[in-house]
Design a protein around this motif. Structure first.
Motif, PDB file in Angstrom:
ATOM      1  N   UNK A  25      -1.261   3.207   9.548  1.00 37.48           N
ATOM      2  CA  UNK A  25      -2.078   2.486   8.571  1.00 37.48           C
ATOM      3  C   UNK A  25      -1.997   3.161   7.215  1.00 37.48           C
ATOM      4  N   UNK A  26      -2.088   4.474   7.194  1.00 35.39           N
ATOM      5  CA  UNK A  26      -2.026   5.220   5.930  1.00 35.39           C
ATOM      6  C   UNK A  26      -0.673   5.020   5.261  1.00 35.39           C
ATOM      7  N   UNK A  27       0.404   5.067   6.024  1.00 32.83           N
ATOM      8  CA  UNK A  27       1.741   4.863   5.446  1.00 32.83           C
ATOM      9  C   UNK A  27       1.862   3.467   4.845  1.00 32.83           C
ATOM     10  N   UNK A  28       1.361   2.467   5.553  1.00 33.22           N
ATOM     11  CA  UNK A  28       1.424   1.091   5.047  1.00 33.22           C
ATOM     12  C   UNK A  28       0.609   0.959   3.769  1.00 33.22           C
ATOM     13  N   UNK A  29      -0.580   1.537   3.752  1.00 30.83           N
ATOM     14  CA  UNK A  29      -1.433   1.469   2.561  1.00 30.83           C
ATOM     15  C   UNK A  29      -0.748   2.139   1.370  1.00 30.83           C
ATOM     16  N   UNK A  30      -0.172   3.303   1.596  1.00 34.84           N
ATOM     17  CA  UNK A  30       0.501   4.021   0.502  1.00 34.84           C
ATOM     18  C   UNK A  30       1.710   3.252  -0.007  1.00 34.84           C
ATOM     19  N   UNK A  31       2.447   2.622   0.912  1.00 34.58           N
ATOM     20  CA  UNK A  31       3.611   1.839   0.517  1.00 34.58           C
ATOM     21  C   UNK A  31       3.185   0.684  -0.400  1.00 34.58           C
ATOM     22  N   UNK A  32       2.077   0.041  -0.053  1.00 31.23           N
ATOM     23  CA  UNK A  32       1.567  -1.060  -0.879  1.00 31.23           C
ATOM     24  C   UNK A  32       1.020  -0.517  -2.197  1.00 31.23           C
ATOM     25  N   UNK A  37       4.641  -3.373  -8.645  1.00 32.95           N
ATOM     26  CA  UNK A  37       3.846  -4.544  -9.029  1.00 32.95           C
ATOM     27  C   UNK A  37       2.357  -4.254  -8.894  1.00 32.95           C
ATOM     28  N   UNK A  38       1.990  -3.548  -7.841  1.00 31.88           N
ATOM     29  CA  UNK A  38       0.579  -3.193  -7.634  1.00 31.88           C
ATOM     30  C   UNK A  38       0.141  -2.200  -8.706  1.00 31.88           C
ATOM     31  N   UNK A  39       0.993  -1.238  -9.020  1.00 31.86           N
ATOM     32  CA  UNK A  39       0.676  -0.264 -10.059  1.00 31.86           C
ATOM     33  C   UNK A  39       0.486  -0.953 -11.410  1.00 31.86           C
ATOM     34  N   UNK A  40       1.354  -1.913 -11.701  1.00 32.39           N
ATOM     35  CA  UNK A  40       1.238  -2.644 -12.958  1.00 32.39           C
ATOM     36  C   UNK A  40      -0.062  -3.434 -13.034  1.00 32.39           C
TER      37      UNK A  40
END
Length: 54
Positions: A25-32, A37-40
């Motif tokens: 779950x943590x890896x998936x969250x960090x990937x997102x 695009x999310x950072x922008x």
């Protein structure tokens, strides 16, 4: 705020499912969260919130 909610949900789900699932779950969250695009979008949201504060 969204980060804290995500972290809390990940912790609860991980605690129930075990350490392996928590790490997944943590890896998936960090990937997102690290996606450009999310950072922008987060940068735009921060700028708009800052404008509203002033």
């Amino acid at each position: 705020m969204r980060f804290l909610v995500g972290a809390a949900v990940g912790y609860v789900l991980g605690a129930k499912a075990g350490r392996g699932r928590y790490e997944q779950i943590v890896r998936a969250y960090r990937r997102i969260a690290d996606h450009p695009a999310v950072q922008g979008a987060a940068g735009i949201a921060r700028a708009k919130l800052e404008d509203l504060r002033h």
